[in-house]
Scaffold this motif. Structure first.
Motif, PDB file in Angstrom:
ATOM      1  N   PHE A  44       0.758  -1.221  -0.026  1.00 14.33           N
ATOM      2  CA  PHE A  44       0.024   0.022   0.086  1.00 14.33           C
ATOM      3  C   PHE A  44       0.798   1.375  -0.142  1.00 14.33           C
ATOM      4  N   GLN A  45       1.758   1.434   0.963  1.00 15.52           N
ATOM      5  CA  GLN A  45       2.542   2.438   1.004  1.00 15.52           C
ATOM      6  C   GLN A  45       3.556   2.579  -0.353  1.00 15.52           C
ATOM      7  N   ALA A  46       4.061   1.477  -1.099  1.00 14.65           N
ATOM      8  CA  ALA A  46       4.602   1.841  -2.160  1.00 14.65           C
ATOM      9  C   ALA A  46       3.902   2.118  -3.330  1.00 14.65           C
ATOM     10  N   SER A  47       2.625   1.688  -3.248  1.00 17.29           N
ATOM     11  CA  SER A  47       1.581   2.330  -4.357  1.00 17.29           C
ATOM     12  C   SER A  47       1.466   3.739  -3.976  1.00 17.29           C
ATOM     13  N   ILE A  48       1.269   4.241  -2.869  1.00 15.94           N
ATOM     14  CA  ILE A  48       1.077   5.494  -2.580  1.00 15.94           C
ATOM     15  C   ILE A  48       2.140   6.407  -3.088  1.00 15.94           C
ATOM     16  N   LYS A  49       3.379   5.844  -2.545  1.00 13.68           N
ATOM     17  CA  LYS A  49       4.524   6.672  -3.057  1.00 13.68           C
ATOM     18  C   LYS A  49       4.515   6.506  -4.561  1.00 13.68           C
ATOM     19  N   ALA A  50       4.434   5.686  -5.333  1.00 12.68           N
ATOM     20  CA  ALA A  50       4.487   5.707  -6.846  1.00 12.68           C
ATOM     21  C   ALA A  50       3.291   6.816  -7.476  1.00 12.68           C
ATOM     22  N   ILE A  51       2.073   6.839  -6.871  1.00 15.94           N
ATOM     23  CA  ILE A  51       1.313   7.612  -7.385  1.00 15.94           C
ATOM     24  C   ILE A  51       1.780   9.289  -7.187  1.00 15.94           C
ATOM     25  N   VAL A  52       2.117   9.527  -5.843  1.00 14.74           N
ATOM     26  CA  VAL A  52       2.590  10.901  -5.284  1.00 14.74           C
ATOM     27  C   VAL A  52       3.836  11.360  -6.540  1.00 14.74           C
ATOM     28  N   LYS A  53       4.542  10.409  -6.657  1.00 18.95           N
ATOM     29  CA  LYS A  53       5.922  10.634  -7.513  1.00 18.95           C
ATOM     30  C   LYS A  53       5.532  10.891  -9.016  1.00 18.95           C
ATOM     31  N   ARG A  54       4.239  10.165  -9.373  1.00 20.10           N
ATOM     32  CA  ARG A  54       3.868  10.379 -10.998  1.00 20.10           C
ATOM     33  C   ARG A  54       3.402  11.773 -10.898  1.00 20.10           C
ATOM     34  N   HIS A  55       2.686  12.422  -9.798  1.00 19.93           N
ATOM     35  CA  HIS A  55       1.512  13.295 -10.139  1.00 19.93           C
ATOM     36  C   HIS A  55       2.108  14.460  -9.273  1.00 19.93           C
ATOM     37  N   GLU A  56       2.727  15.557  -9.757  1.00 20.19           N
ATOM     38  CA  GLU A  56       3.217  16.801  -9.236  1.00 20.19           C
ATOM     39  C   GLU A  56       2.287  17.534  -8.408  1.00 20.19           C
ATOM     40  N   VAL A  57       1.109  17.665  -8.795  1.00 17.82           N
ATOM     41  CA  VAL A  57       0.003  18.290  -8.263  1.00 17.82           C
ATOM     42  C   VAL A  57      -0.199  17.911  -6.682  1.00 17.82           C
ATOM     43  N   LEU A  58       0.118  16.651  -6.524  1.00 18.76           N
ATOM     44  CA  LEU A  58       0.139  15.960  -5.057  1.00 18.76           C
ATOM     45  C   LEU A  58       1.385  16.250  -4.281  1.00 18.76           C
ATOM     46  N   ARG A  59       2.280  16.880  -4.853  1.00 18.95           N
ATOM     47  CA  ARG A  59       3.715  17.420  -4.194  1.00 18.95           C
ATOM     48  C   ARG A  59       3.848  19.107  -4.342  1.00 18.95           C
ATOM     49  N   THR A  60       2.752  19.627  -4.803  1.00 19.34           N
ATOM     50  CA  THR A  60       2.786  21.260  -4.999  1.00 19.34           C
ATOM     51  C   THR A  60       2.655  22.049  -3.760  1.00 19.34           C
ATOM     52  N   ARG A  61       3.362  22.959  -3.538  1.00 18.01           N
ATOM     53  CA  ARG A  61       3.353  23.740  -2.123  1.00 18.01           C
ATOM     54  C   ARG A  61       3.291  25.038  -2.795  1.00 18.01           C
TER      55      ARG A  61
END
Length: 79
Positions: free
Chosen positions: A6-23
């Protein structure tokens, strides 16, 4: 439930989608700006809790549902 998968899946999604890391922040000139964090780890962080009753669980859900993100210091995603 496989927590590591589960954690690996979430990390992969966040890595792929910059909007989920935009500050978002405000510069000294007063203008707003955005930057993309390279923090993938915190998106899948696990917080262990002890819940003693359904009332406790309901309180936790209420608190989490009304959580206000700090777009300067954290990714706009909590799971």
């Amino acid at each position: 439930f496989n927590l590591e998968a589960f954690q690996a899946s979430i990390k992969a999604i966040v890595k792929r989608h910059e909007v989920l890391r935009t500050r978002i922040g405000q510069g000294q000139d007063g203008n707003l700006y955005q930057w993309i964090s390279q923090d993938f780890e915190s998106a899948a962080a696990v917080k262990e809790m002890c819940v003693k009753s359904e009332e406790d669980l309901a309180c936790i859900f209420d608190k989490e549902a009304s959580y206000a993100f700090d777009f300067v210091d954290e990714n706009p995603l909590r799971i």
